[in-house]
Design a protein around this motif. Structure first.
Motif, mmCIF file in Angstrom:
data_model
loop_
_atom_site.group_PDB
_atom_site.id
_atom_site.type_symbol
_atom_site.label_atom_id
_atom_site.label_comp_id
_atom_site.label_asym_id
_atom_site.label_seq_id
_atom_site.Cartn_x
_atom_site.Cartn_y
_atom_site.Cartn_z
ATOM 1 N N GLU A 36 0.812 -1.138 0.033
ATOM 2 C CA GLU A 36 -0.043 0.090 -0.103
ATOM 3 C C GLU A 36 0.964 1.175 -0.099
ATOM 4 O O GLU A 36 0.532 2.082 -0.578
ATOM 5 C CB GLU A 36 -0.811 0.014 1.411
ATOM 6 N N GLU A 37 1.897 1.364 0.688
ATOM 7 C CA GLU A 37 2.757 2.370 0.851
ATOM 8 C C GLU A 37 3.680 2.541 -0.429
ATOM 9 O O GLU A 37 3.849 3.652 -0.821
ATOM 10 C CB GLU A 37 3.763 2.234 1.942
ATOM 11 N N SER A 40 1.407 4.134 -3.092
ATOM 12 C CA SER A 40 1.058 5.685 -2.599
ATOM 13 C C SER A 40 2.208 6.424 -2.818
ATOM 14 O O SER A 40 2.168 7.550 -3.560
ATOM 15 C CB SER A 40 0.570 5.654 -0.992
ATOM 16 N N THR A 41 3.453 6.097 -2.613
ATOM 17 C CA THR A 41 4.583 6.901 -2.445
ATOM 18 C C THR A 41 5.513 6.485 -3.564
ATOM 19 O O THR A 41 6.429 7.471 -4.282
ATOM 20 C CB THR A 41 5.344 7.160 -1.510
ATOM 21 N N ARG A 54 1.980 2.307 9.020
ATOM 22 C CA ARG A 54 0.765 2.053 8.240
ATOM 23 C C ARG A 54 0.285 0.548 8.975
ATOM 24 O O ARG A 54 -0.950 0.222 9.110
ATOM 25 C CB ARG A 54 1.126 1.911 6.985
ATOM 26 N N LEU A 112 -3.257 -1.610 -6.722
ATOM 27 C CA LEU A 112 -1.940 -1.607 -6.313
ATOM 28 C C LEU A 112 -1.121 -1.875 -7.447
ATOM 29 O O LEU A 112 -0.033 -1.245 -7.571
ATOM 30 C CB LEU A 112 -2.053 -2.652 -4.988
ATOM 31 N N ARG A 115 -0.230 0.462 -10.327
ATOM 32 C CA ARG A 115 0.623 1.728 -9.745
ATOM 33 C C ARG A 115 1.935 1.095 -9.466
ATOM 34 O O ARG A 115 3.070 1.806 -9.724
ATOM 35 C CB ARG A 115 0.107 2.753 -8.639
#
Length: 205
Positions: A36-37, A40-41, A54, A112, A115
């Protein structure tokens, strides 16, 4: 990618040889938080502190399992690649190709992987260790599974024995990845069926 931890009672603890007890439930929570991180980043900005936060854990919990961000990335991406299902054996080449494309499209459309995959591929151009891991864990594993799809078609007499498997594998993966992960263009409901027909025509040309 790993799914969120389920509500069932946590798995029993396990002890690595000569090491501390590691809770399987916490390992899974860290794995989920990592992906997930990462989505996101991106890899370059990903921090293990953020992953631990998280997951609701301390940073030490990560270092007991993975010594660095690179090692964590390689280990979890490798696990994901190995856990991907085998190519479906539908009994026909067309059915197998359509099933393969359907599975691949589902992965590329997932929030997920859609990305993470392009980001890791871009990062691998700057990180030789990551590039080698992706080649071994992801590319080689997926191509080996897809090769079995082609081998079955040869055994059934649907493809000639001298079929160029390397080219066929490129054709299986390339157009769909370009459409969904690179240009990100919406597809019509019959897109995978039409793509399947074009691939079959190319394989047997």
């Amino acid at each position: 990618m790993p799914t969120a931890p389920d509500p069932r009672p946590p798995s029993p603890e396990r002890r690595l040889p000569g090491g501390p007890v590691l809770q399987d439930s916490l390992t899974e929570a860290l794995s989920v938080a990592f992906f997930e991180e990462l989505a996101s980043t991106g890899y370059a900005r990903l921090s293990l502190e953020a992953v631990a936060k998280r997951a609701g854990a301390g940073k030490a919990a990560i270092y007991r399992r993975w010594p660095s961000k690179l090692e964590m990335t390689i280990a979890l991406v490798t696990r994901f690649a190995v856990d991907t299902p085998e190519a479906v054996d539908s009994g026909t080449l067309r059915g197998d190709v359509l099933a393969f494309l359907t599975q691949t499209a589902a992965a590329l459309r997932h929030p997920l992987p859609s990305r993470i995959i392009p980001d890791l591929l871009a990062e691998s151009t700057r990180n030789p260790e990551l590039a080698q891991a992706l080649s071994t864990a992801v590319r080689d594993t997926r191509r080996a599974k897809a090769t079995r799809l082609l081998d079955r078609a040869v055994e059934r007499g649907e493809l000639p024995a001298d079929t160029d498997r390397e080219l066929a594998l490129d054709l299986l993966a390339g157009p769909l990845y370009w459409r969904l992960a690179v240009v990100r263009t919406p597809t019509a409901p019959d897109y995978l069926d039409r793509l399947t027909d074009k691939l079959l025509a190319a394989f047997t040309a």
